[in-house]
Design an enzyme around this catalytic site. Structure first.
Site, PDB file in Angstrom:
ATOM      1  N   HIS A  22       0.807  -1.227   0.000  1.00  0.00           N
ATOM      2  CA  HIS A  22       0.000   0.000   0.000  1.00  0.00           C
ATOM      3  C   HIS A  22       0.844   1.282   0.000  1.00  0.00           C
ATOM      4  O   HIS A  22       0.716   2.148   0.853  1.00  0.00           O
ATOM      5  CB  HIS A  22      -1.135  -0.017   1.025  1.00  0.00           C
ATOM      6  N   HIS A  76      -5.449  -8.900  14.110  1.00  0.00           N
ATOM      7  CA  HIS A  76      -5.555  -7.626  13.371  1.00  0.00           C
ATOM      8  C   HIS A  76      -6.413  -7.851  12.137  1.00  0.00           C
ATOM      9  O   HIS A  76      -6.193  -8.805  11.386  1.00  0.00           O
ATOM     10  CB  HIS A  76      -4.125  -7.198  13.000  1.00  0.00           C
ATOM     11  N   GLU A  78      -6.711  -6.125   9.385  1.00  0.00           N
ATOM     12  CA  GLU A  78      -6.199  -5.763   8.059  1.00  0.00           C
ATOM     13  C   GLU A  78      -5.994  -7.030   7.224  1.00  0.00           C
ATOM     14  O   GLU A  78      -5.551  -8.063   7.718  1.00  0.00           O
ATOM     15  CB  GLU A  78      -4.897  -4.955   8.184  1.00  0.00           C
ATOM     16  N   ASP A  80      -4.017  -8.230   5.110  1.00  0.00           N
ATOM     17  CA  ASP A  80      -2.778  -9.003   4.926  1.00  0.00           C
ATOM     18  C   ASP A  80      -2.680 -10.112   5.976  1.00  0.00           C
ATOM     19  O   ASP A  80      -1.928 -11.072   5.799  1.00  0.00           O
ATOM     20  CB  ASP A  80      -1.524  -8.109   4.949  1.00  0.00           C
ATOM     21  N   HIS A 148      -1.505  -1.704  14.843  1.00  0.00           N
ATOM     22  CA  HIS A 148      -1.489  -0.680  13.840  1.00  0.00           C
ATOM     23  C   HIS A 148      -2.868  -0.056  13.558  1.00  0.00           C
ATOM     24  O   HIS A 148      -2.956   1.059  13.052  1.00  0.00           O
ATOM     25  CB  HIS A 148      -0.911  -1.353  12.573  1.00  0.00           C
ATOM     26  N   ASP A 167       1.575  -6.836  13.802  1.00  0.00           N
ATOM     27  CA  ASP A 167       2.425  -5.904  13.036  1.00  0.00           C
ATOM     28  C   ASP A 167       3.617  -5.374  13.843  1.00  0.00           C
ATOM     29  O   ASP A 167       4.655  -5.053  13.253  1.00  0.00           O
ATOM     30  CB  ASP A 167       1.583  -4.704  12.561  1.00  0.00           C
ATOM     31  N   TYR A 195       9.938  -0.291   8.449  1.00  0.00           N
ATOM     32  CA  TYR A 195       8.567  -0.706   8.754  1.00  0.00           C
ATOM     33  C   TYR A 195       7.948   0.247   9.787  1.00  0.00           C
ATOM     34  O   TYR A 195       6.827   0.731   9.621  1.00  0.00           O
ATOM     35  CB  TYR A 195       8.580  -2.145   9.295  1.00  0.00           C
ATOM     36  N   HIS A 226       5.026 -10.175  10.243  1.00  0.00           N
ATOM     37  CA  HIS A 226       5.798  -9.966   9.007  1.00  0.00           C
ATOM     38  C   HIS A 226       7.275 -10.229   9.308  1.00  0.00           C
ATOM     39  O   HIS A 226       7.799  -9.753  10.324  1.00  0.00           O
ATOM     40  CB  HIS A 226       5.709  -8.521   8.519  1.00  0.00           C
TER      41      HIS A 226
HETATM   42 FE   LIG Z   1      -1.553  -3.634   9.682  1.00  0.00          FE
HETATM   43 FE   LIG Z   2       0.564  -6.259   8.483  1.00  0.00          FE
END
Ligand SMILES: [Fe+2]
Ligand SMILES: [Fe+2]
Length: 398
Positions: A22, A76, A78, A80, A148, A167, A195, A226
């Site tokens: 993104h 989370h 999100e 991903d 995040h 994250d 990051y 990640h």
């Molecule tokens: Fe995130």
């Molecule tokens: Fe992430």
């Protein structure tokens, strides 16, 4: 799959070809880390991006029939990390989704509105301090809003002393190796810094709260969502120290000049400033936004106490590359930074308001008036830039 502890396996997806996350350049790719705990109630911690589903499933199937999974923890919302939950539920009919209150709201918005309303979503909503008994283990949860997203939380296994912070502490780094010590702390810290600068920087106050809560836990391993896992005591100490520094908006005694140029005049100004700083033995870095990515520039800004922003003027505004970058920077809000603006113009200086207001809105404190030169700067005008070395050194306290 990789066994990371008795009964705990990494079952994630390595995104070797990811080059943009993104808007954040990811030249080293990334991974989405899912972890399967083979306890009496098999539990999957996080999933992967939608296109990593087959690989994740292939890894899980080496360990267990996915239908036996009892809990899917979504740290989370999100996509991903939660992007394959809808598909997984179709083959894990018994699984309950464990998430924060905001996580449940977010997952419903994502999945029930996009073709996954035909399956049963059994939510088990948890808050900080809640426990989930999965057999030999009792997992604990720590809500960490804005690290995040508002829904973000960490899962902790006290009996393994493993923290799964999603994250937080992550890096966009694709690798066959799973551990920081297999790749090298320098690589991991460099990627973790980038990051942090691009994903976490606006939320320093919230990160400090999380670090405080984490300091009460005994941690033998940090398994982010990640990149690489932090497992040696020295590496864990290092990443915690760096997070404290970044969350407190501390920086190094160095300067970054971020600019773009049209007919080389702004470039001449940037180069002259660079030369004066170099001669004065002030650590300095030049970033030309025509060539370097925004995400590189903000990483340099996170590391630099003094930030100098420059642009040429095009149709009464800064160059589009600079305008886009300023929008990005305003969102990330680096604090405790000092700087000024510069650039070249043809007949109107009105466009420099873009630079000045964005610098103010970003929270970068002005240490000198902007320096703007018409068409091509003269040798004398360029020489006048030496006047900024004093205020820069004062801001750096050197
Ligand atoms: Fe995130
Ligand atoms: Fe992430």
């Amino acid at each position: 799959m990789r066994k990371i502890r008795d009964d705990i396996y990494w079952t994630g997806y390595i995104d070797w070809d990811l080059r943009n996350f993104h808007g954040y350049s990811t030249p080293a790719g990334s991974t989405y880390n899912a972890y399967l705990i083979m306890d009496e109630k098999p539990t999957l911690i996080d999933t992967v991006k939608h296109y990593g589903y087959d690989e994740m499933l292939w890894r899980i199937k080496q360990i267990i029939d996915p239908a036996k999974i009892q809990y899917i923890i979504s740290n989370h919302t999100e996509m991903d990390h939660s992007g394959t939950i809808g598909a997984l539920l179709k083959i894990c009919p018994n699984a309950q989704i464990v998430c924060s209150p905001k996580g449940a709201e977010g997952l419903k918005r994502h999945f029930l509105n996009s073709g996954h309303s035909d399956i049963e979503w059994k939510f088990k909503v948890v808050n900080t301090g809640d426990e989930l008994d999965i057999g030999k283990r009792k997992l604990k949860f720590l809500l960490m809003p804005m690290v995040h997203w508002p829904d973000s939380m960490a899962t902790y296994s006290p009996s393994d002393q493993i923290l799964f912070p999603n994250d937080a502490f992550g890096q966009h780094y694709a690798s066959h190796q799973r551990y920081v010590d297999e790749v090298g702390i320098e690589v991991a810290l460099k990627e973790a810094a980038k990051y942090y600068a691009n994903i976490v920087m606006p939320y320093g106050a919230q990160v400090l709260k999380v670090l405080e809560a984490v300091s009460t836990l005994t941690i033998d391993m940090i398994c982010p969502s990640h990149g690489l896992i932090w497992r040696s005591a020295e590496d864990i100490a290092q990443i915690i120290v760096h997070y404290k520094k970044w969350a407190a908006y501390e920086s190094n005694k160095q300067v970054v000049i971020v600019y773009d140029t049209m007919w080389h005049s702004t470039e001449k100004m940037a180069m002259k400033l660079y030369q004066f700083l170099d001669q004065a033995q002030v650590p300095v870095k030049l970033v030309n936004l025509k060539i370097s990515d925004y995400s590189e520039a903000v990483t340099d800004i996170m590391n630099s106490k003094v930030v100098i922003l420059g642009s040429a003027i095009l149709n009464n505004h800064v160059l589009p590359s600079v305008g886009g970058f300023l929008t990005y920077l305003k969102g990330l809000k680096p604090k405790n930074r000092f700087g000024f603006t510069f650039g070249s113009y043809g007949w109107s200086k009105v466009g420099f308001k873009d630079l000045e207001s964005a610098m103010e809105e970003s929270g970068i404190e002005k240490i000198a008036e902007g320096q703007y030169m018409q068409f091509v700067p003269s040798a004398e005008e360029l020489a006048s830039l030496e006047q900024f070395i004093g205020p820069i050194k004062k801001a750096l306290a050197i």
